[in-house]
Design an enzyme around this catalytic site. Structure first.
Site, PDB file in Angstrom:
ATOM      1  N   GLY A 532       0.841  -1.191   0.000  1.00  0.00           N
ATOM      2  CA  GLY A 532       0.000   0.000   0.000  1.00  0.00           C
ATOM      3  C   GLY A 532       0.873   1.235   0.000  1.00  0.00           C
ATOM      4  O   GLY A 532       2.052   1.168   0.329  1.00  0.00           O
ATOM      5  N   GLY A 534       0.733   5.846   0.121  1.00  0.00           N
ATOM      6  CA  GLY A 534      -0.074   7.052   0.202  1.00  0.00           C
ATOM      7  C   GLY A 534       0.798   8.235   0.512  1.00  0.00           C
ATOM      8  O   GLY A 534       2.014   8.181   0.317  1.00  0.00           O
ATOM      9  N   GLY A 535       0.184   9.269   0.969  1.00  0.00           N
ATOM     10  CA  GLY A 535       0.892  10.509   1.211  1.00  0.00           C
ATOM     11  C   GLY A 535       2.029  10.371   2.209  1.00  0.00           C
ATOM     12  O   GLY A 535       3.017  11.082   2.125  1.00  0.00           O
ATOM     13  N   PHE A 536       1.893   9.423   3.107  1.00  0.00           N
ATOM     14  CA  PHE A 536       2.895   9.287   4.157  1.00  0.00           C
ATOM     15  C   PHE A 536       4.091   8.490   3.704  1.00  0.00           C
ATOM     16  O   PHE A 536       5.150   8.553   4.288  1.00  0.00           O
ATOM     17  CB  PHE A 536       2.264   8.591   5.368  1.00  0.00           C
ATOM     18  CG  PHE A 536       1.648   7.277   5.002  1.00  0.00           C
ATOM     19  CD1 PHE A 536       2.428   6.143   4.886  1.00  0.00           C
ATOM     20  CD2 PHE A 536       0.293   7.190   4.722  1.00  0.00           C
ATOM     21  CE1 PHE A 536       1.867   4.946   4.503  1.00  0.00           C
ATOM     22  CE2 PHE A 536      -0.277   5.988   4.352  1.00  0.00           C
ATOM     23  CZ  PHE A 536       0.507   4.870   4.244  1.00  0.00           C
ATOM     24  N   GLY A 537       3.919   7.667   2.648  1.00  0.00           N
ATOM     25  CA  GLY A 537       4.981   6.754   2.232  1.00  0.00           C
ATOM     26  C   GLY A 537       4.395   5.384   1.949  1.00  0.00           C
ATOM     27  O   GLY A 537       3.180   5.233   1.828  1.00  0.00           O
ATOM     28  N   VAL A 539       3.649   1.202   2.448  1.00  0.00           N
ATOM     29  CA  VAL A 539       3.483   0.138   3.434  1.00  0.00           C
ATOM     30  C   VAL A 539       4.005  -1.153   2.805  1.00  0.00           C
ATOM     31  O   VAL A 539       3.643  -1.499   1.683  1.00  0.00           O
ATOM     32  CB  VAL A 539       2.005  -0.057   3.825  1.00  0.00           C
ATOM     33  CG1 VAL A 539       1.881  -1.186   4.855  1.00  0.00           C
ATOM     34  CG2 VAL A 539       1.428   1.221   4.407  1.00  0.00           C
ATOM     35  N   LYS A 554       5.286   0.322   7.850  1.00  0.00           N
ATOM     36  CA  LYS A 554       4.919   1.602   7.250  1.00  0.00           C
ATOM     37  C   LYS A 554       6.129   2.508   7.331  1.00  0.00           C
ATOM     38  O   LYS A 554       6.620   2.842   8.411  1.00  0.00           O
ATOM     39  CB  LYS A 554       3.766   2.176   8.044  1.00  0.00           C
ATOM     40  CG  LYS A 554       3.144   3.428   7.501  1.00  0.00           C
ATOM     41  CD  LYS A 554       2.086   3.791   8.495  1.00  0.00           C
ATOM     42  CE  LYS A 554       0.946   4.595   8.112  1.00  0.00           C
ATOM     43  NZ  LYS A 554      -0.077   4.661   9.118  1.00  0.00           N
ATOM     44  N   ASP A 650     -10.630   9.685  11.540  1.00  0.00           N
ATOM     45  CA  ASP A 650     -10.589   9.263  10.143  1.00  0.00           C
ATOM     46  C   ASP A 650     -11.165   7.864  10.014  1.00  0.00           C
ATOM     47  O   ASP A 650     -10.544   6.968   9.447  1.00  0.00           O
ATOM     48  CB  ASP A 650      -9.158   9.332   9.613  1.00  0.00           C
ATOM     49  CG  ASP A 650      -9.134   9.397   8.089  1.00  0.00           C
ATOM     50  OD1 ASP A 650     -10.190   9.685   7.481  1.00  0.00           O
ATOM     51  OD2 ASP A 650      -8.075   9.158   7.501  1.00  0.00           O
TER      52      ASP A 650
END
Ligand SMILES: *[C@@H]1O[C@H](CO)[C@@H](O)[C@H](O)[C@H]1NC(C)=O
Ligand SMILES: *[C@@H]1O[C@H](CO)[C@@H](O)[C@H](O)[C@H]1NC(C)=O
Ligand SMILES: *[C@@H]1O[C@H](CO)[C@@H](O)[C@H](O)[C@H]1NC(C)=O
Ligand SMILES: *[C@@H]1O[C@H](CO)[C@@H](O)[C@H](O)[C@H]1NC(C)=O
Ligand SMILES: *[C@@H]1O[C@H](CO)[C@@H](O)[C@H](O)[C@H]1NC(C)=O
Ligand SMILES: *[C@@H]1O[C@H](CO)[C@@H](O)[C@H](O)[C@H]1NC(C)=O
Ligand SMILES: *[C@@H]1O[C@H](CO)[C@@H](O)[C@H](O)[C@H]1NC(C)=O
Ligand SMILES: *[C@@H]1O[C@H](CO)[C@@H](O)[C@H](O)[C@H]1NC(C)=O
Ligand SMILES: *[C@@H]1O[C@H](CO)[C@@H](O)[C@H](O)[C@H]1NC(C)=O
Length: 875
Positions: A532, A534-537, A539, A554, A650
């Site tokens: 996976g 996303g914006g954070f980096g 997974v 993550k 969230d």
């Protein structure tokens, strides 16, 4: 005034009245309420420099001292103080201090020489104070040898700042010899211990202060970093500008010594001492008179008188520190220069670690256009990395070209190390060589290319632009006085229940991985392991413990907007949260500029992947209901199961993960918790966060954030589960675009079956469908106070499941009151009577149960809510 006179006078009075802390009679600004100066190993009391040193022999402080020895050094020192005796032991010993709640300095004094048969080089030990590790495998002789203070050879001094929480009446300081095969004779020793109480908000952040005065994280455009009461700190530097040290006795009452900064200045500069001694300083509420001695603010270092020359360099300090910690940097300023009187006369840039932290440092401007007003600016500097490294923390100042005077100036610098998430403050011994064995990497020729990869799992089909937002997850803590017992997983904070005070880390705090372990687990961040992103980096799926355990790893991007504070928060919080319906944090890695979180691996991915835009087989209605109940329990636990109220912020189907047995686990919380622990009566400056389609209208329209915002989002999830579609579909006809609006419309018209997922057709008992719709829509009420609590929702969903299973006997008979067991975390099905959605006010008025969130529960919080200030920068 004559120093000796004062000393003699103090000494005399103390001999007569040994119980009074000496400072209460001196003209100090802050007389500490508690002061213990212990001369360890000594059987006599004595007074020196105003301190009344108590021998530990007859004191009741040593609570555990089997086999400890009191001895004078084999080579007596001429240095005065508590160094004439030591307490030494090959086994663990503890000093127990009875103290009041509040912040304290804990000071340790060591004289590293041989005592009787205790060889100098064999001293190696750890020291804990309450839940914190102050020193770990501390080799006293190595440290003393590396310390280059010629005035006090072999003397070591350490100062820590620790807060005792309410109800903690005792502080245990434990010395534990480090037995290793190389050093089986190791022993622990101590010459002196001092404990001094501090004003409550000198170093800890006052929650009632204006948030603009809270420490700012350096290099991260994020929220302030309050120094919360549960942090411990070690004083690394307390430096004043001047020609001599300010000794403890000349401090404002806390017995701090202020060293000179000259050793650390690496560029040209000019000192001005004892400026304007005729002018009285104006201390303020923000900078009270005990902040630092008067003399600190009357000596400045600046760049020099040649402005042209000054434009060509940075006035620079380099302060050696240990990597792998966060630091609190406090800069003291005071403008007394007769040539500078108006804002703009002198303004400069300040860089910390080469990051600009002030572009208009204007001391007069900061102090309300007045002269002689001391100002303290605070920053938190995050120094990730291998603990074995010593780095320089740099402070640079440079004139702003738009300022009239081309100069920069400062009076004092304080630097504190903040404990890591395991409660540790200890760095390496100076001489110890970094471990050389780089973990061998399988297939290390493969380079990871992380971010070029396309999105695989997480959020296919999401409304564009939402992914970033939605991956930023949120946590809010609202401290609340309450006392909730939870059946499982209510791990008490590592801090309060350490028990034996052994040197090992509290085991209930999670595991720390090395970057080598993480690389090995992910095949050096192999793209094939990405599950996976996303914006954070990204997974990654990974294998640890020789491949026996699967984990999700993550890896936060270096430029991730989620700062290290949020990273730390997630670790701290998740390591306390253990619950069947929450994803567990296994550990973390904070090294070599990496911020990595390691979680339990969830075989079946997210709930969302099983609802729409997927090839996976559809979930049955019963499965879906069981998942919803699990999620409800997870959220209920967050809201009430720990001593802090936690708002997820969230909640959405993509953040609900499923293990191999289809057990639902709420995930992805913590990364942007803002509300600091213990700070309940304040506004929190943050941005509206969450995912579009799930956001509580009360939250985004009126900045009202409560646990009921999670209830709203959960209502959206219920509709997703029922309909098998996303909350927002831009291509749908207008009426159906918003799932919530469409569902409300259908429910009111009595045609709810229209929204049901075609895959479920024929599966849902009509009575059950109606009840389910009612529950979902009660979650989605405009007025948050009208929405039910998660506890009620869990009860209602259990009823829905019973209705589906035809097990309705007794369900509808139980009169008008809600009745169910106290413990909705258990799986027992309880009878619930649900009020009608249309009579929804009943939902909030009929219960005032211990764990529900009627308005009573928010009395502690102003305006019932956190007020959030929208950040124009957004996130
Ligand atoms: C320090 O400030 C406090 C509060 O403003 C005041 O009461 C006290 O007199 C001051 N002490 C000195 C020595 O100026
Ligand atoms: C030293 O001071 C402590 C605390 O005031 C007292 O209990 C003790 O008796 C004193 N010891 C001697 C030898 O005076
Ligand atoms: C106190 O001193 C006496 C005599 O010097 C000694 O025998 C005793 O062991 C000491 N007690 C402690 C706790 O060190
Ligand atoms: C401190 O140590 C004493 C004696 O070992 C023990 O009775 C007490 O519970 C400890 N207190 C704390 C807060 O750990
Ligand atoms: C410390 O205080 C004494 C008495 O007020 C004073 O004489 C001395 O100069 C002070 N020392 C420093 C370094 O400020
Ligand atoms: C000031 O510094 C500049 C640049 O270094 C130099 O050219 C100039 O001569 C200096 N002026 C004085 C008065 O020293
Ligand atoms: C103030 O400015 C005057 C004129 O520029 C200069 O002579 C004097 O040295 C300055 N005073 C200080 C304290 O810098
Ligand atoms: C001062 O330091 C900053 C930050 O490292 C740097 O960007 C700037 O170029 C430096 N200025 C001078 C004149 O060296
Ligand atoms: C820290 O700065 C000092 C002074 O500039 C320098 O001598 C030393 O080598 C630096 N240490 C590191 C680890 O960079």
């Amino acid at each position: 005034m004559d120093t000796n006179c004062i000393r003699i006078a103090l000494g005399t009075i103390l001999l007569i009245l040994p119980c009074l802390p000496f400072l209460s009679i001196a003209e100090v600004i802050y007389p500490p309420l508690e002061l213990f100066s212990i001369s360890c190993g000594s059987s006599t009391n004595f007074t020196l420099d105003g301190r009344n040193w108590i021998g530990d022999n007859n004191s009741k402080l040593l609570s555990e001292s089997q086999g400890s020895v009191a001895a004078p050094p084999n080579t007596p020192t001429t240095i005065q103080g508590p160094y004439t005796y030591a307490r030494l032991s090959h086994s663990k010993f503890t000093y127990s201090f009875s103290l009041k709640a509040g912040p304290k300095f804990v000071r340790l004094f060591f004289y590293s020489v041989s005592y009787q048969s205790f060889d100098r080089t064999k001293a190696c030990f750890s020291v804990t104070a309450g839940p914190y590790t102050l020193l770990r495998d501390f080799d006293a002789s190595l440290n003393a040898d590396a310390d280059d203070d010629p005035g006090q050879p072999d003397i070591l001094f350490r100062e820590y700042c620790i807060n005792l929480e309410d109800g903690q009446k005792q502080l245990n300081i434990t010395f534990i010899p480090s037995k290793t095969s190389q050093n089986p004779d190791s022993y622990a020793f101590i010459n002196g211990i001092e404990i001094v109480s501090l004003p409550p908000f000198l170093y800890y952040t006052n929650p009632d202060d204006d948030i603009t005065g809270w420490p700012q994280p350096v290099g991260l455009n994020t929220n302030p970093f309050p120094i919360e009461n549960n942090y411990a700190m070690e004083t690394k530097y307390r430096l004043r500008v001047g020609d001599q040290q300010i000794p403890a006795l000349n401090d404002t009452g806390m017995l701090r010594s202020w060293d000179v900064d000259s050793k650390y200045v690496t560029t040209q500069s000019v000192l001005s001492l004892d400026i304007a001694t005729g002018i009285k300083l104006r201390f303020t509420k923000k900078t009270p008179n005990y902040t630092a001695p008067d003399t600190v603010y009357r000596s400045v270092r600046n760049m020099g008188s040649n402005g042209t020359f000054n434009m060509g360099f940075n006035l620079t300090w380099q302060l050696p520190i240990d990597s792998g910690f966060n630091y609190l940097l406090r800069l003291h300023f005071c403008q007394l220069d007769p040539n500078i009187s108006r804002p703009g006369d002198q303004s400069f840039f300040i860089y910390v670690q080469d990051q600009l932290v002030e572009d208009w440092a204007d001391i007069i401007g900061w102090s309300d256009k007045q002269k002689g007003v001391p100002v303290v600016k605070q920053y938190v500097v995050l120094i990730p990395g291998n603990e074995q490294e010593t780095l320089n923390l740099s402070l640079k100042m440079h004139p702003n070209p738009h300022s009239l005077a081309k100069d920069a100036q400062i009076n004092a610098i304080e630097l504190f190390k903040i404990n890591d998430p395991t409660g540790n403050l200890a760095g390496p011994n100076p001489d110890s060589h970094p471990k050389t064995s780089e973990f061998p990497l399988p297939n290390s020729n493969k380079k990871s290319k992380g971010s070029t990869r396309t999105l695989i799992a997480a959020g296919a089909g999401a409304v564009s632009g939402v992914v970033m937002l939605s991956l930023i997850v949120a946590f809010f803590l609202i401290k609340r006085k309450k006392n909730v017992a939870v059946d499982e997983g209510s791990n008490k904070k590592g801090g309060t229940s350490r028990g034996d005070g052994s040197s090992s880390l509290p085991t209930n705090i999670c595991r720390k991985f090395s970057i080598a372990e993480i690389r090995a687990a992910t095949n050096n961040f192999d793209e094939l392991f990405v599950v996976g992103l996303g914006g954070f980096g990204n997974v990654y799926k990974g294998y640890i413990d020789d491949g026996s355990t699967r984990v999700a790893i993550k890896r936060l991007k270096a430029d991730s907007r989620q700062g290290a504070q949020e990273f730390m928060n997630e670790i701290e919080m998740l390591s306390q949260l253990r619950y069947l319906h929450l994803v567990s944090l296994v550990g973390y890695c904070y090294e070599s500029n990496e911020m990595i979180l390691v979680y339990d691996f969830m075989d079946r991915g997210s709930l969302r992947e099983h609802l729409y835009d997927t090839d996976k087989p559809s979930l049955s209605w019963k499965q879906r209901l069981q998942i919803c109940i699990g999620v409800g329990r997870g959220l209920h636990y967050l809201h009430t199961g720990t001593k802090d109220v936690i708002i997820h912020r969230d909640v959405k189907s993509a953040n609900i993960l499923l293990d191999e047995k289809w057990v639902a686990k709420v995930s992805d919380f913590g990364l942007s918790r803002i509300g600091p622990t213990g700070i309940s009566r304040t506004h929190v400056n943050t941005q509206v966060k969450g995912s579009i389609g799930y956001l509580d209208p009360e939250y985004y329209k009126r900045d009202r954030l409560t646990v009921k915002s999670d209830v709203y989002s959960f209502g959206v999830v219920l509709l997703e589960v029922l309909s098998g579609r996303q909350p927002l579909l831009h291509w749908e006809e207008k009426q159906r675009m918003s799932l919530v609006k469409w569902a409300k419309h259908c429910y009111e018209k009595g045609i709810l079956s229209e929204i049901v997922d075609p895959e479920l057709k024929g599966q849902i008992v009509p009575q059950c469908l109606h009840k389910f719709g009612e529950v979902a829509l009660s979650c989605l009420l405009e007025d948050g106070t009208q929405r039910p609590s998660m506890k009620d929702i869990v009860g209602m969903l259990e009823l829905v499941l019973q209705l589906q299973e035809g097990d309705v006997n007794g369900v509808m008979e139980s009169g008008g009151d809600y009745e169910y067991g106290d413990d909705v975390f258990s799986s027992s099905h309880n009878s619930v009577h649900v009020s009608d959605y249309s009579k929804s006010t009943g939902l909030s008025t009929t219960r005032d149960g211990d764990r529900s969130y009627g308005s009573n529960d928010f009395v502690l919080i102003p305006d019932d809510v956190f007020s959030e200030i929208k950040d124009p920068n957004g996130r």
